[in-house]
Scaffold this motif. Structure first.
Motif, PDB file in Angstrom:
ATOM      1  N   ASN A 102       0.845  -1.249  -0.078  1.00 47.65           N
ATOM      2  CA  ASN A 102      -0.098   0.107  -0.120  1.00 47.65           C
ATOM      3  C   ASN A 102       0.930   1.273   0.123  1.00 47.65           C
ATOM      4  OD1 ASN A 102      -2.552  -1.335  -0.098  1.00 47.65           O
ATOM      5  ND2 ASN A 102      -2.708  -1.274   2.258  1.00 47.65           N
ATOM      6  N   ILE A 103       1.833   1.305   0.637  1.00 48.84           N
ATOM      7  CA  ILE A 103       2.840   2.429   0.743  1.00 48.84           C
ATOM      8  C   ILE A 103       3.810   2.700  -0.485  1.00 48.84           C
ATOM      9  CG2 ILE A 103       4.866   3.139   1.547  1.00 48.84           C
ATOM     10  CD1 ILE A 103       2.633   3.867   3.735  1.00 48.84           C
ATOM     11  N   LEU A 104       3.919   1.752  -1.132  1.00 50.26           N
ATOM     12  CA  LEU A 104       4.586   1.900  -2.573  1.00 50.26           C
ATOM     13  C   LEU A 104       3.763   2.284  -3.472  1.00 50.26           C
ATOM     14  CD1 LEU A 104       7.170  -1.119  -2.478  1.00 50.26           C
ATOM     15  CD2 LEU A 104       7.753   1.266  -2.175  1.00 50.26           C
ATOM     16  N   THR A 105       2.728   2.013  -3.316  1.00 50.03           N
ATOM     17  CA  THR A 105       1.544   2.171  -4.411  1.00 50.03           C
ATOM     18  C   THR A 105       0.969   3.605  -4.094  1.00 50.03           C
ATOM     19  OG1 THR A 105       0.665   0.126  -4.351  1.00 50.03           O
ATOM     20  CG2 THR A 105      -0.857   1.924  -5.303  1.00 50.03           C
ATOM     21  N   TYR A 106       0.961   4.114  -3.191  1.00 49.46           N
ATOM     22  CA  TYR A 106       0.763   5.510  -2.443  1.00 49.46           C
ATOM     23  C   TYR A 106       2.079   6.474  -2.894  1.00 49.46           C
ATOM     24  CZ  TYR A 106       0.191   9.682   0.449  1.00 49.46           C
ATOM     25  OH  TYR A 106       0.162  10.941   0.894  1.00 49.46           O
ATOM     26  N   ILE A 107       3.092   6.296  -2.921  1.00 51.29           N
ATOM     27  CA  ILE A 107       4.387   6.644  -3.285  1.00 51.29           C
ATOM     28  C   ILE A 107       4.211   6.990  -4.958  1.00 51.29           C
ATOM     29  CG2 ILE A 107       6.786   6.767  -3.487  1.00 51.29           C
ATOM     30  CD1 ILE A 107       6.889   5.479  -0.734  1.00 51.29           C
ATOM     31  N   PHE A 108       4.010   5.826  -5.545  1.00 44.75           N
ATOM     32  CA  PHE A 108       3.832   6.080  -7.121  1.00 44.75           C
ATOM     33  C   PHE A 108       3.002   6.734  -7.492  1.00 44.75           C
ATOM     34  CE2 PHE A 108       6.921   2.544  -7.030  1.00 44.75           C
ATOM     35  CZ  PHE A 108       7.725   2.774  -8.096  1.00 44.75           C
ATOM     36  N   SER A 109       1.642   7.144  -6.566  1.00 47.54           N
ATOM     37  CA  SER A 109       0.516   7.509  -7.311  1.00 47.54           C
ATOM     38  C   SER A 109       0.319   9.194  -6.793  1.00 47.54           C
ATOM     39  CB  SER A 109      -0.822   6.804  -6.727  1.00 47.54           C
ATOM     40  OG  SER A 109      -0.667   5.490  -7.081  1.00 47.54           O
ATOM     41  N   VAL A 110       0.680   9.489  -5.745  1.00 52.37           N
ATOM     42  CA  VAL A 110       0.687  10.909  -5.005  1.00 52.37           C
ATOM     43  C   VAL A 110       1.806  11.655  -4.979  1.00 52.37           C
ATOM     44  CG1 VAL A 110      -0.280  11.795  -2.991  1.00 52.37           C
ATOM     45  CG2 VAL A 110      -1.414   9.915  -3.763  1.00 52.37           C
ATOM     46  N   PRO A 111       1.745  12.860  -5.098  1.00 45.58           N
ATOM     47  CA  PRO A 111       2.832  13.609  -5.031  1.00 45.58           C
ATOM     48  C   PRO A 111       3.372  13.726  -3.518  1.00 45.58           C
ATOM     49  CG  PRO A 111       1.453  14.829  -6.585  1.00 45.58           C
ATOM     50  CD  PRO A 111       0.481  13.501  -6.051  1.00 45.58           C
ATOM     51  N   THR A 112       4.716  13.442  -3.311  1.00 42.64           N
ATOM     52  CA  THR A 112       5.362  13.242  -1.925  1.00 42.64           C
ATOM     53  C   THR A 112       6.516  13.743  -2.232  1.00 42.64           C
ATOM     54  OG1 THR A 112       6.387  11.213  -2.122  1.00 42.64           O
ATOM     55  CG2 THR A 112       4.052  11.080  -1.619  1.00 42.64           C
ATOM     56  N   PRO A 113       7.225  14.124  -1.050  1.00 44.72           N
ATOM     57  CA  PRO A 113       8.710  14.421  -0.901  1.00 44.72           C
ATOM     58  C   PRO A 113       9.628  13.312  -1.709  1.00 44.72           C
ATOM     59  CG  PRO A 113       7.870  14.813   1.034  1.00 44.72           C
ATOM     60  CD  PRO A 113       6.692  14.014   0.459  1.00 44.72           C
ATOM     61  N   CYS A 114       9.125  12.216  -1.807  1.00 48.03           N
ATOM     62  CA  CYS A 114      10.128  11.289  -2.338  1.00 48.03           C
ATOM     63  C   CYS A 114      10.350  11.697  -4.028  1.00 48.03           C
ATOM     64  CB  CYS A 114       9.288   9.889  -2.417  1.00 48.03           C
ATOM     65  SG  CYS A 114      10.297   8.353  -3.399  1.00 48.03           S
ATOM     66  N   PRO A 115      11.587  11.700  -4.324  1.00 49.36           N
ATOM     67  CA  PRO A 115      11.864  12.053  -5.980  1.00 49.36           C
ATOM     68  C   PRO A 115      11.197  11.049  -6.928  1.00 49.36           C
ATOM     69  CG  PRO A 115      13.858  11.199  -4.744  1.00 49.36           C
ATOM     70  CD  PRO A 115      12.821  11.330  -3.640  1.00 49.36           C
ATOM     71  N   ILE A 116      10.964   9.854  -6.674  1.00 46.96           N
ATOM     72  CA  ILE A 116      10.245   9.078  -7.322  1.00 46.96           C
ATOM     73  C   ILE A 116       8.591   9.262  -7.498  1.00 46.96           C
ATOM     74  CG2 ILE A 116      10.085   6.515  -7.687  1.00 46.96           C
ATOM     75  CD1 ILE A 116      12.843   7.643  -7.433  1.00 46.96           C
TER      76      ILE A 116
END
Length: 308
Positions: A102-116
């Protein structure tokens, strides 16, 4: 130095010709994919509320795995999930596969501080729509199956060598021995910052240098920034000979110089990678329905056609 404070290091042959390069992945693309994986682990670890030791262990496992495995055979995104899952168990901070997925899907789908993550635009909602990062049950069970299978594959690939000595505790002990904690309280934060930066280095510093050398290099840079004056070896207990204070901790001047240069260069290199792939990470790291590295294959085809 006892075996519990040392790590098995990568051989020159492993560094010169990785399985990914032998499988047709250019060196610069391999470095970009390694960075993406490490950045994903770091960001997911924060959202999963994992301690830095667990995150660092996952990154080292991730890097070790690709010394003996190809990125075309095992996609980055799946390996990140498996490395986090395995690391959380090794460090007694276990997380459920569902949480990691769920967390990885969230990172790939929503703008976050993560550069990815996808870049934030003027059209981006203030509060993301949960439907954009919802994981259907069928997708979850498929990803969980890949995660558990890849966890086993990682263990076999690294010959079940899961011992990882990290430099964070050593750095604290060294700073205490150097009597630098009381006079410069911020030196610990700066030292840990450099040790965390080293996890992203394209030089794979955690695979090529022992924890004591990494700790000394981080302290050296942090001390220069804080204006902390390091003692002579004659002042440090156990010194007894001329030379720099780092020699007390079994680090040669040449190794220290190399690590300092690498650590100082990490920030600039990361910035270049982020700009180079901004808005393209999700496509590059796409995994096919059959578990193949679909995004990587498309990038390799594009390069063969000579497209920019």
């Amino acid at each position: 130095m006892g075996s519990l404070l040392a790590n098995p290091l990568a051989t020159p042959l492993q560094l010169a010709a990785s399985p990914s390069q032998s499988d047709g992945v250019p060196q610069d693309l391999e470095a970009s994919l390694r960075f993406a994986g490490c950045a994903l682990i770091q960001s997911a670890g924060i959202l999963l509320r994992l301690p830095q030791t667990t995150v660092a262990t996952a990154i080292v496992l991730f890097q070790r795995f690709y010394l003996v495995s190809s990125m075309r055979e095992h996609p980055i995104r799946q390996t990140v999930s498996a490395a986090l899952f395995l690391s959380s168990k090794l460090t007694e901070q276990a997380r459920k596969p569902r949480d990691i997925i769920n967390i990885l899907t969230y990172i790939f789908s929503v703008p976050t501080p993560c550069p990815i993550s996808p870049p934030k635009t003027s059209d981006s909602p203030a509060k993301p729509d949960p439907e954009t990062y919802y994981v259907p049950e069928s997708t979850y069970f498929a990803q969980r199956t890949h995660l558990l299978q890849l966890e086993t594959h990682i263990l076999r690939a690294i010959a079940f060598q899961t011992h990882i000595a990290l430099p964070y505790t050593l750095a604290i002990n060294y700073l205490q021995a150097l009597d630098a904690l009381k006079s410069h309280p911020t030196i610990v934060k700066r030292t840990f910052g450099y040790l965390t930066d080293a996890l992203l280095s394209p030089s794979l510093l955690y695979l090529t240098h022992q924890p004591n050398a990494l700790a000394v290099a981080a302290i050296y840079l942090a001390a220069r920034e804080c204006g902390a004056k390091m003692p002579d070896t004659s002042v440090v207990p156990g010194g007894g000979r001329e030379g720099g204070w780092w020699e007390v901790f079994d680090v040669e001047r040449e190794e220290l110089g190399f690590l300092v240069v690498c650590l100082k260069a990490v920030g600039e290199w990361v910035g270049m990678e982020v700009e180079k792939w901004r808005g393209k990470w999700k496509e590059l790291l796409t995994v096919g329905d059959d578990g193949s590295a679909e995004g990587l294959e498309r990038e390799l085809q594009r390069r063969r056609r000579g497209e920019k």
